[in-house]
Every structure is written in C-alpha cells, then in structure tokens.
Design a protein around this motif. Sequence first.
Motif, mmCIF file in Angstrom:
data_model
loop_
_atom_site.group_PDB
_atom_site.id
_atom_site.type_symbol
_atom_site.label_atom_id
_atom_site.label_comp_id
_atom_site.label_asym_id
_atom_site.label_seq_id
_atom_site.Cartn_x
_atom_site.Cartn_y
_atom_site.Cartn_z
ATOM 1 N N TYR A 35 0.853 -1.182 0.000
ATOM 2 C CA TYR A 35 0.000 0.000 0.000
ATOM 3 C C TYR A 35 0.891 1.235 0.000
ATOM 4 C CZ TYR A 35 -3.893 -3.041 1.461
ATOM 5 O OH TYR A 35 -4.861 -4.028 1.528
ATOM 6 N N MET A 89 4.835 7.144 1.838
ATOM 7 C CA MET A 89 5.102 6.054 2.769
ATOM 8 C C MET A 89 4.585 4.787 2.117
ATOM 9 S SD MET A 89 6.354 5.995 5.895
ATOM 10 C CE MET A 89 6.200 5.385 7.564
ATOM 11 N N PHE A 91 3.693 0.825 2.676
ATOM 12 C CA PHE A 91 3.414 -0.188 3.692
ATOM 13 C C PHE A 91 3.305 -1.556 3.050
ATOM 14 C CE2 PHE A 91 2.706 2.367 7.392
ATOM 15 C CZ PHE A 91 2.165 3.563 6.949
ATOM 16 N N GLY A 105 3.448 -3.628 8.281
ATOM 17 C CA GLY A 105 4.762 -3.243 8.765
ATOM 18 C C GLY A 105 4.764 -1.767 9.147
ATOM 19 N N ARG B 43 3.495 6.619 12.509
ATOM 20 C CA ARG B 43 2.977 6.206 11.205
ATOM 21 C C ARG B 43 2.842 4.699 11.022
ATOM 22 N NH1 ARG B 43 4.229 9.945 6.212
ATOM 23 N NH2 ARG B 43 2.156 9.161 5.740
ATOM 24 N N MET B 45 0.639 1.297 11.172
ATOM 25 C CA MET B 45 -0.783 1.023 10.969
ATOM 26 C C MET B 45 -1.150 -0.114 11.909
ATOM 27 S SD MET B 45 -2.203 2.968 8.662
ATOM 28 C CE MET B 45 -3.588 2.062 8.006
#
Lengths: 113, 116
Positions: A35, A89, A91, A105, B43, B45
């Motif tokens: 993502y 960012m 992910f 992560g 940041r 998740m």
Amino acid sequence: EPEVTQTPSHQVTQMGQEVILRCVPISNHLYFYWYRQILGQKVEFLVSFYNNEISEKSEIFDDRFSVERPDGSNFTLKIRSTKLEDSAMYFCASSGDGYQPQHFGDGTRLSIL
Amino acid sequence: AQTVTQSQPEMSVQEAETVTLSCTYDTSESDYYLFWYKQPPSRQMILVIRQEAYKQQNATENRFSVNFQKAAKSFSLKISDSQLGDAAMYFCACQTATGANSKLTFGKGITLSVRP
C-alpha cells in the motif's frame, strides 16, 4: 507477537533511479500486499500477491513497479525510473488467509529528490 | 468497487471521556469485513477492531467498540475512557473479497486529539 518488518525505514533516491523496498512478512502468512500513503492522504492499495504471482493491482501500479518474493521470506517492491510523485510512505502487509486481518509493517518513507 | 467515507477530518476528546468516530461505506457485495486502523505519529498502521458483515453483534475490543448499522452502511468507532495514547489518525477500511484479492479500501482518516 510476530510482526511484519520493513527495511529501510527511510530511503532517499534521486529521480530516475531505481529503488527496492524490502519486507519480511509474518512467517506462516500466504497473502502479501503493498500500500502507499502520500503525506496527508489516505492509504491506497498498490498490489496483492499470492502463490508467487500478482493477484490484483491498482492503476497506480504501472509498468515501473514490480514485486517479487525471491527466497520464500522476503517480499520486495521495486520501482524503476522513479518520479517525484512516487514520494510516499509504503506499507507492506500480510495475512494468513483471505479471511484474516492484514498485519502491516512500520512502513518505508520514500523520498524522491 | 467499494468506497469508504470519513467526513470528519478531526475530532477532540477530553481524557477519560468517550468519543465516537464516524464512517460510512458503500459496496455491492453481500459479504465483507470492516476495520478500524490506528496510525499514531510514528505512522505505524495498527489494527484496532474488525467487524464481519454477517454478524449482527457489534464487535468490542476492550475500550473500543463499534456501532455497525448494515442497512445504513454505517460503521462508527466508540472509544471509551479516552487516554492520551489514543491520540492518532484513525482510518476506517472495508474489505469486500477474500482470498487473493482481499485488498483493503481506506477512508481519508480522522485525526483524534486527546486533551489532558
């Protein structure tokens, strides 16, 4: 508790260069995802991967992007010919099966200069 | 395709009080999952809570609970006894498929601040 690990935590790359983002999913997981989150925006799906092939990809995942699971533990995202707009960012996530929640992560912050 | 809408960009709550974060979604699928993820300033998740659409009972996880209204396609998160560590961005997400194509669709998120 097992976790998804991503390296590096921050990557700075010159525009036009290639970058590889690395992920180690939870060891018994079978489904893998990437993502992207541009600063201040929502998280967007890039690609899903299962049984050594891409299951689904979004329109963001153009032909500059590729994924690979080279050795049964790592799951990598490669971006060729990077652009300024690739800064975000990234992910990695994994799940044991399609019914289980995805575990994320900590992300890799990619900065394209 | 599915969509997830979080119309409130930010909310604030007093420590120890209760706050509710709103989310609506749209999907043509009959079976799906709904999630709330927390993203602190680091940041990461972090999964907060998960609801299966076929279950009528609202999911709860310690101080976190949901109000799932399937007909209205609404999925709000209630945080009870708010703590300073609850301050974060909260994302609502929907997963309509299972197996290899089980991607998550996220809302834009809501920033929650907790006042001491």
